[in-house]
Design an enzyme around this catalytic site. Structure first.
Site, PDB file in Angstrom:
ATOM      1  N   CYS A  75       0.836  -1.206   0.000  1.00 36.09           N
ATOM      2  CA  CYS A  75       0.000   0.000   0.000  1.00 36.09           C
ATOM      3  C   CYS A  75       0.873   1.260   0.000  1.00 36.09           C
ATOM      4  O   CYS A  75       1.419   1.645   1.040  1.00 36.09           O
ATOM      5  CB  CYS A  75      -0.915  -0.019   1.221  1.00 36.09           C
ATOM      6  SG  CYS A  75      -1.949   1.443   1.354  1.00 36.09           S
ATOM      7  N   CYS A  77      -0.420   4.125   2.123  1.00 37.10           N
ATOM      8  CA  CYS A  77      -0.197   3.933   3.560  1.00 37.10           C
ATOM      9  C   CYS A  77       1.264   4.151   3.917  1.00 37.10           C
ATOM     10  O   CYS A  77       1.580   4.773   4.922  1.00 37.10           O
ATOM     11  CB  CYS A  77      -0.569   2.509   3.980  1.00 37.10           C
ATOM     12  SG  CYS A  77      -2.139   1.946   3.341  1.00 37.10           S
ATOM     13  N   ASP A  78       2.174   3.600   3.124  1.00 31.57           N
ATOM     14  CA  ASP A  78       3.572   3.519   3.555  1.00 31.57           C
ATOM     15  C   ASP A  78       4.542   4.362   2.736  1.00 31.57           C
ATOM     16  O   ASP A  78       5.717   4.461   3.092  1.00 31.57           O
ATOM     17  CB  ASP A  78       4.028   2.043   3.507  1.00 31.57           C
ATOM     18  CG  ASP A  78       3.240   1.196   4.487  1.00 31.57           C
ATOM     19  OD1 ASP A  78       2.779   1.749   5.503  1.00 31.57           O
ATOM     20  OD2 ASP A  78       3.064  -0.011   4.231  1.00 31.57           O
TER      21      ASP A  78
HETATM   22  C1  LIG Z   1      -0.111  -3.953   5.358  1.00 30.35           C
HETATM   23  C2  LIG Z   1      -1.207  -2.909   5.307  1.00 30.35           C
HETATM   24  C3  LIG Z   1      -0.951  -1.635   5.787  1.00 30.35           C
HETATM   25  C4  LIG Z   1      -1.946  -0.666   5.761  1.00 30.35           C
HETATM   26  N1  LIG Z   1      -1.683   0.565   6.256  1.00 30.35           N
HETATM   27  C5  LIG Z   1      -2.648   1.511   6.279  1.00 30.35           C
HETATM   28  C6  LIG Z   1      -2.402   2.797   6.816  1.00 30.35           C
HETATM   29  O1  LIG Z   1      -1.300   3.107   7.268  1.00 30.35           O
HETATM   30  N2  LIG Z   1      -3.423   3.680   6.801  1.00 30.35           N
HETATM   31  C7  LIG Z   1      -4.654   3.389   6.284  1.00 30.35           C
HETATM   32  O2  LIG Z   1      -5.544   4.226   6.325  1.00 30.35           O
HETATM   33  N3  LIG Z   1      -4.904   2.183   5.748  1.00 30.35           N
HETATM   34  C8  LIG Z   1      -3.942   1.239   5.720  1.00 30.35           C
HETATM   35  N4  LIG Z   1      -4.182   0.020   5.164  1.00 30.35           N
HETATM   36  C9  LIG Z   1      -5.490  -0.215   4.535  1.00 30.35           C
HETATM   37  C10 LIG Z   1      -6.543  -0.492   5.619  1.00 30.35           C
HETATM   38  O3  LIG Z   1      -6.057  -1.481   6.481  1.00 30.35           O
HETATM   39  C11 LIG Z   1      -7.836  -0.927   4.969  1.00 30.35           C
HETATM   40  O4  LIG Z   1      -8.267   0.052   4.058  1.00 30.35           O
HETATM   41  C12 LIG Z   1      -8.917  -1.133   6.028  1.00 30.35           C
HETATM   42  O5  LIG Z   1      -8.501  -2.063   6.998  1.00 30.35           O
HETATM   43  C13 LIG Z   1     -10.223  -1.618   5.407  1.00 30.35           C
HETATM   44  O6  LIG Z   1     -11.115  -1.816   6.443  1.00 30.35           O
HETATM   45  P1  LIG Z   1     -12.384  -2.763   6.304  1.00 30.35           P
HETATM   46  O7  LIG Z   1     -13.050  -2.696   7.627  1.00 30.35           O
HETATM   47  O8  LIG Z   1     -13.141  -2.418   5.107  1.00 30.35           O
HETATM   48  O9  LIG Z   1     -11.821  -4.221   6.042  1.00 30.35           O
HETATM   49  P2  LIG Z   1     -10.686  -5.104   6.698  1.00 30.35           P
HETATM   50  O10 LIG Z   1      -9.762  -4.330   7.535  1.00 30.35           O
HETATM   51  O11 LIG Z   1     -10.144  -5.888   5.556  1.00 30.35           O
HETATM   52  O12 LIG Z   1     -11.498  -6.084   7.663  1.00 30.35           O
HETATM   53  C14 LIG Z   1     -12.322  -7.084   7.145  1.00 30.35           C
HETATM   54  C15 LIG Z   1     -12.923  -7.847   8.287  1.00 30.35           C
HETATM   55  O13 LIG Z   1     -13.887  -8.760   7.778  1.00 30.35           O
HETATM   56  C16 LIG Z   1     -13.755  -9.986   8.444  1.00 30.35           C
HETATM   57  N5  LIG Z   1     -14.309 -11.037   7.610  1.00 30.35           N
HETATM   58  C17 LIG Z   1     -14.021 -11.351   6.324  1.00 30.35           C
HETATM   59  N6  LIG Z   1     -14.751 -12.421   5.922  1.00 30.35           N
HETATM   60  C18 LIG Z   1     -15.537 -12.758   6.980  1.00 30.35           C
HETATM   61  C19 LIG Z   1     -16.494 -13.793   7.204  1.00 30.35           C
HETATM   62  N7  LIG Z   1     -16.803 -14.693   6.271  1.00 30.35           N
HETATM   63  N8  LIG Z   1     -17.108 -13.843   8.414  1.00 30.35           N
HETATM   64  C20 LIG Z   1     -16.822 -12.927   9.383  1.00 30.35           C
HETATM   65  N9  LIG Z   1     -15.936 -11.950   9.219  1.00 30.35           N
HETATM   66  C21 LIG Z   1     -15.281 -11.868   8.034  1.00 30.35           C
HETATM   67  C22 LIG Z   1     -12.256 -10.113   8.712  1.00 30.35           C
HETATM   68  O14 LIG Z   1     -11.986 -11.050   9.742  1.00 30.35           O
HETATM   69  C23 LIG Z   1     -11.930  -8.682   9.103  1.00 30.35           C
HETATM   70  O15 LIG Z   1     -12.199  -8.511  10.477  1.00 30.35           O
HETATM   71  C24 LIG Z   1      -3.216  -0.975   5.192  1.00 30.35           C
HETATM   72  C25 LIG Z   1      -3.476  -2.254   4.704  1.00 30.35           C
HETATM   73  C26 LIG Z   1      -2.486  -3.214   4.770  1.00 30.35           C
HETATM   74  C27 LIG Z   1      -2.770  -4.601   4.243  1.00 30.35           C
END
Ligand SMILES: Cc1cc2nc3c(=O)[nH]c(=O)nc-3n(C[C@H](O)[C@H](O)[C@H](O)COP(=O)(O)OP(=O)(O)OC[C@H]3O[C@@H](n4cnc5c(N)ncnc54)[C@H](O)[C@@H]3O)c2cc1C
Length: 327
Positions: A140, A143-144
């Site tokens: 990302c 992010c980084d």
């Molecule tokens: C390495 C890395 C670094 C990052 N750094 C940053 C940063 O510095 N700043 C920033 O703003 N963003 C950053 N991001 C991006 C950020 O993490 C994502 O945009 C954000 O987490 C998305 O949130 P979300 O809640 O949509 O999904 P996610 O964080 O992907 O969470 C999805 C959730 O759904 C759950 N889930 C999936 N399938 C099921 C199922 N069948 N049953 C029950 N639960 C399920 C998972 O367990 C998880 O809890 C980074 C991402 C990565 C990978």
């Protein structure tokens, strides 16, 4: 086997799901969050987060998610550790509720459903990638990228994501190299034109990444080992940061045949809203957003999903009362 019922069922415990929970709980909807295999979501696999508003100093991703969860629980959310294996979104056939089944057989029934299952970055699956993740290897740039100000970086990939990440990184680095295993890019022409015209970007063609090379002393990334896909010649490209940009996989398989997805598999919502085509079912965060994919945007759409869920229930109740009054 237990049946859990709630006014707002949330699948996913990343920033989107937990923000929806905070708003839903404060609106008295007693939400249930089913956490899935990655409690806290993607931020739990990173370290430094420097762009989430409200914190002047760098914070840690896992810590931020623990705080979000604690806040959600504090205002009345029930967090359940389970993974949903199937959903039935035909509320009319289920007494007006959306039904989900966990992998141990528990049943979850929600008068509204918030889908916050996120997306996972695709990785190359080569040696050193996971070991050096957070130590020079990232998926990302938004992010980084900031951590590589004035340093040398490479981006691996050939589609829109890779070109966008490379262009974004030119905000921080004067030395950006795009590594692609073919001799042409798949990215849209306009993005390619911008990339080729940029004085700080170089493209290295026909190179497949074999592994990532760490520094023996400080354990940080120091090079990417590649093989020329035409000549077979092996070499190393020295770099401070490597951004794997080969796309993301949204977690949408549960909803296949019940909700619409776009060409890349993301859930389709009414533009500018978290509303899916089924009233009462909302999608937020990375599972419906292939453009921004940030914690703060996920949290923002989680908030929108909860507010819309509350309005949906209010409107439904009002309709029912009006119907009863007319009878
Ligand atoms: C390495 C890395 C670094 C990052 N750094 C940053 C940063 O510095 N700043 C920033 O703003 N963003 C950053 N991001 C991006 C950020 O993490 C994502 O945009 C954000 O987490 C998305 O949130 P979300 O809640 O949509 O999904 P996610 O964080 O992907 O969470 C999805 C959730 O759904 C759950 N889930 C999936 N399938 C099921 C199922 N069948 N049953 C029950 N639960 C399920 C998972 O367990 C998880 O809890 C980074 C991402 C990565 C990978």
């Amino acid at each position: 086997m237990t049946t859990h019922t709630t006014r707002m069922l949330i699948i996913g415990s990343g920033p989107a799901g937990l923000s929806a929970a905070i708003y839903g709980a404060r609106a008295g909807m007693k939400p249930i969050v089913v956490q899935g295999l990655q409690p806290g979501g993607q931020l739990t696999i990173t370290t430094d987060v420097e762009n989430y508003p409200g914190f002047r100093d760098v914070i840690q991703g896992p810590w931020l998610m623990q705080e979000m969860e604690a806040q959600a629980v504090h205002v009345g959310t029930r967090m359940l550790w389970d993974t949903i294996v199937s959903v039935d979104l035909d509320a009319d056939a289920n007494g007006g509720v959306f039904r989900a089944v966990g992998d141990g057989g528990d049943i979850y029934e929600g008068e509204t459903l918030v889908i916050a299952t996120g997306a996972q970055a695709k990785w190359l699956g080569v040696p050193g990638e996971m070991e050096l993740s957070g130590k020079g290897v990232s998926a990302c740039a938004t992010c980084d990228g900031f951590f590589y100000r004035g340093k040398k970086v490479v981006v691996i990939g050939g589609g829109n994501t890779a070109v966008e990440e490379a262009l974004y990184l030119t905000n921080h680095s004067q030395d950006v190299t795009l590594i692609h295993r073919r001799d042409s890019l798949r990215a849209e022409r306009i993005l390619q034109d911008r990339l080729f015209a940029h004085p700080n970007v170089k493209v290295v063609w026909n190179k497949a990444v074999d592994h990532f090379v760490g520094h023996a002393e400080n354990g940080q990334l120091m090079a990417v080992a590649v093989t020329d896909t035409v000549t077979g010649e092996k070499s190393e490209i020295a770099t401070d940061g490597a951004f794997v940009a080969i796309g993301h996989a949204p977690a949408t398989s549960l909803f296949e045949g019940q909700l619409d997805t776009d060409d890349s598999g993301y859930l389709v919502v009414t533009p500018g809203t978290p509303k899916t085509r089924i009233p009462g079912v909302f999608a937020c965060g990375d599972v419906m957003d292939h453009t921004y994919r940030q914690a703060v945007t996920a949290a923002g759409t989680g908030c929108m999903a909860a507010l819309d869920a509350e309005r949906y229930l209010q409107a439904k109740e009002f309709d029912e009362m009006a119907k009863e009054a007319a009878e």
